[in-house]
Motif scaffolding. Sequence first.
Motif, PDB file in Angstrom:
ATOM      1  N   CYS A   5       0.863  -1.191   0.000  1.00 30.99           N
ATOM      2  CA  CYS A   5       0.000   0.000   0.000  1.00 30.99           C
ATOM      3  C   CYS A   5       0.892   1.232   0.000  1.00 30.99           C
ATOM      4  CB  CYS A   5      -0.897   0.002   1.245  1.00 30.99           C
ATOM      5  SG  CYS A   5      -1.920   1.499   1.389  1.00 30.99           S
ATOM      6  N   LEU A   7       0.640   5.406   0.769  1.00 32.23           N
ATOM      7  CA  LEU A   7      -0.109   6.576   1.239  1.00 32.23           C
ATOM      8  C   LEU A   7       0.807   7.791   1.241  1.00 32.23           C
ATOM      9  CD1 LEU A   7      -2.223   5.178   4.230  1.00 32.23           C
ATOM     10  CD2 LEU A   7      -2.879   5.447   1.831  1.00 32.23           C
ATOM     11  N   LYS A   8       0.197   8.975   1.313  1.00 25.41           N
ATOM     12  CA  LYS A   8       0.956  10.226   1.261  1.00 25.41           C
ATOM     13  C   LYS A   8       1.041  10.853   2.653  1.00 25.41           C
ATOM     14  CE  LYS A   8       2.002  10.778  -3.132  1.00 25.41           C
ATOM     15  NZ  LYS A   8       1.399  11.835  -3.927  1.00 25.41           N
ATOM     16  N   GLU A  21       6.115   9.697   0.382  1.00 29.04           N
ATOM     17  CA  GLU A  21       5.269   8.525   0.189  1.00 29.04           C
ATOM     18  C   GLU A  21       5.630   7.449   1.205  1.00 29.04           C
ATOM     19  OE1 GLU A  21       5.550   7.127  -3.800  1.00 29.04           O
ATOM     20  OE2 GLU A  21       4.119   8.612  -4.575  1.00 29.04           O
ATOM     21  N   ALA A  89      -1.153   2.860   6.576  1.00 26.90           N
ATOM     22  CA  ALA A  89      -0.685   2.083   5.427  1.00 26.90           C
ATOM     23  C   ALA A  89      -0.627   0.587   5.760  1.00 26.90           C
ATOM     24  CB  ALA A  89       0.683   2.585   4.983  1.00 26.90           C
ATOM     25  N   ARG A 100      -8.450   2.492  -0.894  1.00 32.61           N
ATOM     26  CA  ARG A 100      -8.809   3.508  -1.893  1.00 32.61           C
ATOM     27  C   ARG A 100      -9.279   4.799  -1.252  1.00 32.61           C
ATOM     28  NH1 ARG A 100     -12.915   0.084  -5.437  1.00 32.61           N
ATOM     29  NH2 ARG A 100     -13.509  -0.437  -3.283  1.00 32.61           N
ATOM     30  N   GLU A 103      -6.278   6.847   0.239  1.00 28.85           N
ATOM     31  CA  GLU A 103      -5.367   7.473  -0.730  1.00 28.85           C
ATOM     32  C   GLU A 103      -5.754   8.904  -1.067  1.00 28.85           C
ATOM     33  OE1 GLU A 103      -5.538   4.795  -3.968  1.00 28.85           O
ATOM     34  OE2 GLU A 103      -4.213   3.292  -3.050  1.00 28.85           O
ATOM     35  N   GLU A 104      -6.930   9.343  -0.630  1.00 31.97           N
ATOM     36  CA  GLU A 104      -7.382  10.707  -0.923  1.00 31.97           C
ATOM     37  C   GLU A 104      -6.778  11.732   0.036  1.00 31.97           C
ATOM     38  OE1 GLU A 104     -11.569  10.595  -0.575  1.00 31.97           O
ATOM     39  OE2 GLU A 104     -11.879   9.194  -2.251  1.00 31.97           O
TER      40      GLU A 104
END
Length: 498
Positions: A5, A7-8, A21, A89, A100, A103-104
């Motif tokens: 996975c 993620l930011k 990241e 994550a 999903r 990830e926003e």
Amino acid sequence: MHLQCVLKTACIRGVHAVPVEVEVAVSRGLPGMTIVGMPDAAVRESQERVRAAIRACGFTMPAEKVVVNLAPSSLRKAGSGFDLPIAAAILAATGQVDARRLEEYLWVGELSLEGRVRATPGTLSYACCAREEGLKLAVSSDACDAAPLERLEQYGVRTLCDLRRCELSPLSFQGSAVSREVPDFGSIYGHEAAKRALQIVAAGGHGILLMGPPGSGKSMLASALPSILPELDESERIEAAMVHSVAGEPVGDILAGVRPFRKVHHSTSMAGLIGGGSPVRPGEISLAHNGVLFLDELPEFSPAVLQALRQPMEQGRVVVTRADGSVDLPSDFMLVAAANPCPCGCYGDPQGHCECSDSQVARYQGRIGGPLLDRIDMHVDVWRCDPSCIIEGDRSKGLTSADLREGVLAAREFANWRRLTCGDPPMARATDELLKCCRLDEKGKTLLEAVARSKGLTGRGIARVLAVARTIADMECSRDVGEAHVVEAVGFRMRKGA
């Protein structure tokens, strides 16, 4: 099995947040967690906090090999704000939450052992980074340094349990309120010339040195300067609040429009004043960005510390260089300095008796340094006022902050009009730009040339006189700088004392 996975999150570098990241891979192997990507001690310790928080909130920590990579690997990662994105994550990689939907967001937060999300410094910088990346921001619900930004959705996370359905609540912002009390110039008796000088400082953003004996009112005059400064505009508020947010300082006054006023003790180190450390933290000159830096007892500062002010004063920013690169910190401030003329403070004072020798006086004043003095626009002597002014206490005879502030706002409004109408540069620093802005007549040019020759003004000194004269003309709503404006500017440049 190999679950992954991404993620930011972000890492603070200077006063800005750099995107990072968080890559998590769960695969067969000996159970354990490894974090790579140049993490510091606080990031490496997040392994234990993440494990405890995941279990405390009813999730399952995978009994497999977990590798966490923080990219880019060339950027050193510091701070505890990586706890939340690492935990999120891991949960997404093992299918315990919907990857999903996660990830926003740009995730930042420290985790307690029971899964509660704690706030970390720099929320405003993270918010700006999230907006640039086109993401939503997810931080602790307790973040007190957050501010609403256009085109950005910000959400608060109370505990790791909030990630189950990823139905986060909008972040609540604390109201901006002014908590600092500022003295009024009306309560300062006498010193009308010094008040006029500080009005010019506020109108043009100049630097000033107040020199005089102890008890003459130098510190009191400087402390009243914020009462006549104009409010920060929207962009200035975000810039200044971002610096304070990263430093862990309150941002309520700044978001309310109050300009920073930083009073620095003379024992402050180079890193404390200019900025430094590992990771680099903003110093006092950056905390004074878009505001005032007040240095009391100027000769008592270390000469090396004072000389480090020279580059920031000219460029409005400071560059701190480390082995892993350079960090650019904003530092566009008004310098207000106060100093005694000699070790005992009575040199040149008609009401006092100085016992210092000429060499002691020269050595004491020489601690400030000629290059720094040359960069300070105005040098003003402040003597003790007549005792009758204090004893009678008639405030109606002196200028108040309301009177002075009216002139400051009028001067700034006229300067904005002049720049739009005449095409003058907004921040004229070079001599040729100042000459264009001033449009000196022949009498003004002749006078300035004569003063420069007789007093030995440097090129920078001439530019500083022109800048002050331009501000004085703006206060009189004059497009051109005349001889009278130059005379007053020269008077504030040349100290009348010793």
